[in-house]
Design a protein around this motif. Sequence first.
Motif, PDB file in Angstrom:
ATOM      1  N   THR A  49      -5.813   5.328 -13.043  1.00 24.78           N
ATOM      2  CA  THR A  49      -6.782   4.595 -12.434  1.00 24.78           C
ATOM      3  C   THR A  49      -6.376   3.142 -12.258  1.00 24.78           C
ATOM      4  N   VAL A  50      -5.371   2.827 -13.142  1.00 27.06           N
ATOM      5  CA  VAL A  50      -4.792   1.532 -12.857  1.00 27.06           C
ATOM      6  C   VAL A  50      -4.128   1.392 -11.741  1.00 27.06           C
ATOM      7  N   ILE A  51      -3.327   2.435 -11.382  1.00 26.24           N
ATOM      8  CA  ILE A  51      -2.629   2.162 -10.320  1.00 26.24           C
ATOM      9  C   ILE A  51      -3.653   2.366  -8.982  1.00 26.24           C
ATOM     10  N   ALA A  52      -4.773   3.100  -9.047  1.00 29.29           N
ATOM     11  CA  ALA A  52      -5.735   3.259  -7.970  1.00 29.29           C
ATOM     12  C   ALA A  52      -6.320   1.779  -7.768  1.00 29.29           C
ATOM     13  N   LEU A  53      -6.694   1.275  -8.922  1.00 25.41           N
ATOM     14  CA  LEU A  53      -7.307   0.105  -8.835  1.00 25.41           C
ATOM     15  C   LEU A  53      -6.487  -1.124  -7.906  1.00 25.41           C
ATOM     16  N   LEU A  54      -5.362  -0.939  -8.209  1.00 25.68           N
ATOM     17  CA  LEU A  54      -4.435  -1.818  -7.572  1.00 25.68           C
ATOM     18  C   LEU A  54      -4.481  -1.610  -5.975  1.00 25.68           C
ATOM     19  N   PHE A  55      -4.361  -0.259  -5.793  1.00 23.20           N
ATOM     20  CA  PHE A  55      -4.468   0.515  -4.503  1.00 23.20           C
ATOM     21  C   PHE A  55      -5.795  -0.040  -3.636  1.00 23.20           C
ATOM     22  N   VAL A  56      -6.935   0.221  -4.568  1.00 19.10           N
ATOM     23  CA  VAL A  56      -7.988  -0.110  -3.887  1.00 19.10           C
ATOM     24  C   VAL A  56      -7.887  -1.589  -3.281  1.00 19.10           C
ATOM     25  N   ARG A  57      -7.784  -2.324  -4.358  1.00 20.55           N
ATOM     26  CA  ARG A  57      -7.764  -3.823  -4.155  1.00 20.55           C
ATOM     27  C   ARG A  57      -6.768  -4.275  -2.982  1.00 20.55           C
ATOM     28  N   LEU A  58      -5.672  -3.581  -2.862  1.00 21.58           N
ATOM     29  CA  LEU A  58      -4.484  -3.951  -1.666  1.00 21.58           C
ATOM     30  C   LEU A  58      -5.048  -3.200  -0.471  1.00 21.58           C
ATOM     31  N   THR A  59      -6.048  -2.238  -0.390  1.00 24.90           N
ATOM     32  CA  THR A  59      -6.342  -1.956   0.996  1.00 24.90           C
ATOM     33  C   THR A  59      -7.784  -2.477   1.496  1.00 24.90           C
ATOM     34  N   LEU A  60      -8.684  -2.861   0.362  1.00 22.06           N
ATOM     35  CA  LEU A  60      -9.872  -3.299   0.826  1.00 22.06           C
ATOM     36  C   LEU A  60     -10.071  -4.837   0.990  1.00 22.06           C
ATOM     37  N   TRP A  61      -9.364  -5.479  -0.055  1.00 27.02           N
ATOM     38  CA  TRP A  61      -9.418  -7.051   0.050  1.00 27.02           C
ATOM     39  C   TRP A  61      -8.386  -7.700   0.727  1.00 27.02           C
ATOM     40  N   GLU A  62      -8.536  -8.518   1.371  1.00 25.76           N
ATOM     41  CA  GLU A  62      -7.259  -9.330   2.066  1.00 25.76           C
ATOM     42  C   GLU A  62      -6.576 -10.232   1.112  1.00 25.76           C
ATOM     43  N   ARG A  63      -5.434 -10.101   1.112  1.00 23.61           N
ATOM     44  CA  ARG A  63      -4.300 -10.941   0.397  1.00 23.61           C
ATOM     45  C   ARG A  63      -4.105 -12.071   0.692  1.00 23.61           C
ATOM     46  N   LYS A  64      -4.064 -13.214  -0.107  1.00 21.26           N
ATOM     47  CA  LYS A  64      -3.546 -14.336   0.453  1.00 21.26           C
ATOM     48  C   LYS A  64      -1.975 -14.314   0.360  1.00 21.26           C
ATOM     49  N   SER A  91       0.914  -1.269  -0.199  1.00 23.44           N
ATOM     50  CA  SER A  91      -0.047  -0.210   0.189  1.00 23.44           C
ATOM     51  C   SER A  91       0.900   1.222  -0.047  1.00 23.44           C
ATOM     52  N   ALA A  92       2.064   1.115   0.923  1.00 22.91           N
ATOM     53  CA  ALA A  92       2.639   2.407   0.931  1.00 22.91           C
ATOM     54  C   ALA A  92       3.407   2.691  -0.532  1.00 22.91           C
ATOM     55  N   THR A  93       3.680   1.546  -1.064  1.00 16.23           N
ATOM     56  CA  THR A  93       4.602   1.693  -2.396  1.00 16.23           C
ATOM     57  C   THR A  93       3.573   2.395  -3.440  1.00 16.23           C
ATOM     58  N   VAL A  94       2.431   1.911  -3.410  1.00 11.19           N
ATOM     59  CA  VAL A  94       1.325   2.447  -4.432  1.00 11.19           C
ATOM     60  C   VAL A  94       1.035   3.831  -3.991  1.00 11.19           C
ATOM     61  N   LEU A  95       0.785   4.096  -2.696  1.00  8.05           N
ATOM     62  CA  LEU A  95       0.515   5.541  -2.445  1.00  8.05           C
ATOM     63  C   LEU A  95       1.638   6.471  -2.983  1.00  8.05           C
ATOM     64  N   MET A  96       2.954   6.100  -2.816  1.00  2.00           N
ATOM     65  CA  MET A  96       3.946   6.743  -3.115  1.00  2.00           C
ATOM     66  C   MET A  96       4.181   6.950  -4.404  1.00  2.00           C
ATOM     67  N   ILE A  97       3.653   5.898  -5.278  1.00  4.04           N
ATOM     68  CA  ILE A  97       3.679   5.928  -6.726  1.00  4.04           C
ATOM     69  C   ILE A  97       2.997   7.021  -7.102  1.00  4.04           C
ATOM     70  N   LEU A  98       1.572   7.041  -6.570  1.00  6.70           N
ATOM     71  CA  LEU A  98       0.568   8.047  -6.986  1.00  6.70           C
ATOM     72  C   LEU A  98       1.243   9.561  -6.467  1.00  6.70           C
ATOM     73  N   TYR A  99       1.872   9.644  -5.420  1.00  2.00           N
ATOM     74  CA  TYR A  99       2.407  10.694  -4.887  1.00  2.00           C
ATOM     75  C   TYR A  99       3.473  11.280  -5.826  1.00  2.00           C
ATOM     76  N   GLY A 100       4.456  10.319  -6.039  1.00  2.00           N
ATOM     77  CA  GLY A 100       5.302  10.824  -7.081  1.00  2.00           C
ATOM     78  C   GLY A 100       4.694  11.367  -8.491  1.00  2.00           C
ATOM     79  N   SER A 101       3.946  10.620  -8.876  1.00  2.92           N
ATOM     80  CA  SER A 101       3.378  10.959 -10.243  1.00  2.92           C
ATOM     81  C   SER A 101       2.398  12.162 -10.302  1.00  2.92           C
TER      82      SER A 101
END
Lengths: 342, 566
Positions: free
Chosen positions: B260-275, B201-211
């Motif tokens: 949107t692509v990055i965000a979808l990843l982010f939303v998934r990561l945040t809301l769905w439990e990962r295996k 999550s931190a990585t994705v957020l930082m990607i968004l932040y940088g972009s």
Amino acid sequence: MSSQFGLYGIEKKFGKFRAISVDTLEFEDDSYIVVLGPSGSGKTTLLRIVAGLETPDRGKVVIGGEDVTNVPSWKRSVGLVFQNYALYPHLTVYQNIAIPLTVEKRPVSEIKKSVDEVVEVMQLHDQVGKFPKQLSGGQQQRVALARAVVKNPKILLMDEPLSNLDTRVRVDLRGYLKDTQRKLGITVIHVTHDQEEAMALGDSVVVVHKGEIVQMGKPREVYGKPNDLFVAGFLGGINLFPRESVESLGIEGDYDTMGIRNEDIYIVEKKDPHQLSGVAGYSQFLGAQTLLNVNVGDIKIMTRIAKDRKIKYGTEVGVILDLKNAVFFKDEKRVDVKIPSI
Amino acid sequence: MRSPTKKQALFLIVPAIIYFLIFALYPMIENIILTFQQENVNTGAYYFVGLKNYYELFQTPHLDRIFENTLIYTFLVPLFDIVLAVPLASFMKRLNKAYILPLVLLSSLIPLVTAAVIWSFMLNPFYGVLYYIDKVDLFSNPWMIVVIDVWTSLPLATLIIYSGLRSIPPAIEEASQMDGIIGARKLFTIDLPYVKSSILSATVLMILYGSFTFDPIYVVKSSAAPFSITDLAYFSYQLFFSDNVGFAAVLMTIMTGISTVIALLFVRLTLWERKSSGRQFFNFMPNKETPRYLAWFFTILYLAFFLFPFMWLILESIKTNPEIVAIPPIIIPYIVTTAHYTLSYIRGSPYFLTSLAVSLGTSLLVLLIGAPAAYATSRYRIGGLKFIGFILFIYSLPTVIFMIPVFEIVNAVGLINSWWGLIIAYPVFVMPLTIWMLYNFYTNFPKHIDEAANMDGMNVFKTFYSVILRLSGDGISVTLLYSFILAWGALIFPLALTYTPFNMSLANPSGAQTATIFVGSTIGHEAFNYGALSAASVISIIPSLILIYIARRRIEKLWRVGGNVS
Ligand SMILES: Nc1ncnc2c1ncn2[C@@H]1O[C@H](COP(=O)(O)OP(=O)(O)OP(=O)(O)O)[C@@H](O)[C@H]1O
Ligand SMILES: [Mg+2]
């Protein structure tokens, strides 16, 4: 005099509050020891001191004949099964069991051999590739057990290992734990607040109350000859008669209270010979037996009767006490009293 | 949706949905429409031009440079952030001192404009600390922007990973002690896999932040060579101001797509439990607890990186003008003056007043609309994860893409260059976070309280407004403060929606330029007014200090991104 395992002069305080203190506690090799006590009595603290997760304020911990008071947990030759198992969620069952060995960089073949062995004992062969989340509570518990024993520790510690399980599974697992201990030939210290579990499993039972060991002995001994009123009540239903109320029985001796367990009281019809008379109260049908409340004067007692026997509320009944199993107390401590033979 | 309470609860969420439809969804669609249009310079009317705007993409000079810069910000910033955040988070956990976290967080809670100003002082090759290291001009170098981005975003990455590390159950910690896994090896075999979702999550957020990097470029731009540091976000803003709306819309649509692509990843990561999976054994790592002095040593280095710039700024703000421009730079001033504060107070008060009023108004508005929505979603599962997913999606979009349509909306209701114009526009980038924070808050809020209120015959509204709101002081105060900080630091909307400072007349108000504009351009672009600029920057930090002080005990929970929602 030192034995292989022992705690000497241990004390642990949290702030001003004394969680546990132990004068001397020694265990025999390969025995199953159950530490029993109510919530907050200091059982977990005691166990954690043995594990090295808690440093005692003073005192000495001896394991395998060595003083390990200042030795870190992982060098103490103890295995610990956590109450909620604490399996590593990101590792498979196999990796979870193997981790104490992989950390020591043992050769892969040796690791595999040891892990396969415990997997065999714990009957986990079908599960080794799964992740903890995919297992049932009972299976997780066996994995935790396997991880704790894979290094062949001298002592296995278990903190309420059965309390997170269904009643039925719990009873099954009791037999399993005892079997495992025999198979591995290991000393087990098992902490519980369930007195039935303690008596079913323990070679000896250590009763802890308010941070102190109040009694230690074989289950029958602790049950039949409790050191004080607390132990008597904690191990099972007991009825207490102040001396005045049983004066008619003519028992001499220096005591102020007589205790008789539920199953040592018999209820007969009023017209039959009896020792005390009472009035039947409510009864609770429990399946295998029925518990009956009886008022003897202003003392309320509880007794077991056959499951199909019905005694109506308010019936006058006769009460017979099995005096050879009676225990006597003075100032809450047990005293020996000679029972006159009838 | 059948039960009556659920129907009532629906009304709690409706205002938020309407707001987002107008201010978030409509802009995204409008952007796409605009890509096929151009503006008539004389009438201001739009006409259809087909794919002309898209062709421009291939004819713009420097576009390669702009894309390159965008890529640098998008990937280098997260790389540095994560690589630096993991050790810091683990040192912080090792040291377990409550006061370290607020110190670390400070630089991420101040206006980005201020952060950029601070670093342009620091990295000035003649008057800044850089003089003592290497007299190079970094102002035309994207690395300068990377440094500013890392300085402002590393705290957040650290916070997310640190919270993850702290949430490892004590039993797992003790189990690894029993198994003999400690120190660096524990970090790699147990801790990091355990907090993998936080790290992602931190990585994705930082990607968004940088972009989305915008504010630092805006501040540094005046001293930089053309296009040397410009990225897509900044370029599209420039296009908008040079009346090339159609082409700006093309770039914004591209950004929306990528985000949107990055965000979808982010939303998934945040809301769905990962295996979880994985077999990592870092047996080569030292199996020894990091000595505390070493942890202290590195933590202090980090703190120096975070805090030294503030010290420099404060020293700068009390130096006299000759000392400010002395070469070599004077570190501790010989003569102390408060003149810059007086000056920036006199010149800056209209701007600060606007920021204060607008930030207050925004936080209240956001609370009014956001709190009921957060409550209804968490309690009655209205919209369920879809709504929350949508909220997080909006949160992950760059603010700049809303700029043109929001300008049109505010213009249409006649609120350009006014406080109210900003107040109705700001929630689009403030509210998503508010709702997310309150959603988490209400998810952990004891259910029996509303159940009791329901049993007492209160309907959903009465329950919410007279029982729940009164008991949410904790969550609401922190959220309010955080909304305030976000609004206080806003730059893009004020740039687009205002053009004069407040005229200081409450009876006949006009003008709404904010403190960020004052710091970022008004005095920032005046030659040699560094003193006033630094004083104004210090003033702009005050709300952040207040927030940190008030929320210091709960600051760890300020941002609960990365955990799984139960
Ligand atoms: N880390 C701690 N800090 C302060 N007090 C503690 C700590 N750990 C235990 N205690 C206190 O010490 C006492 C004994 O705790 P302990 O966990 O050993 O009890 P227990 O017999 O295991 O109880 P339970 O059956 O509820 O697990 C309790 O009153 C508890 O509140
Ligand atoms: Mg316990």
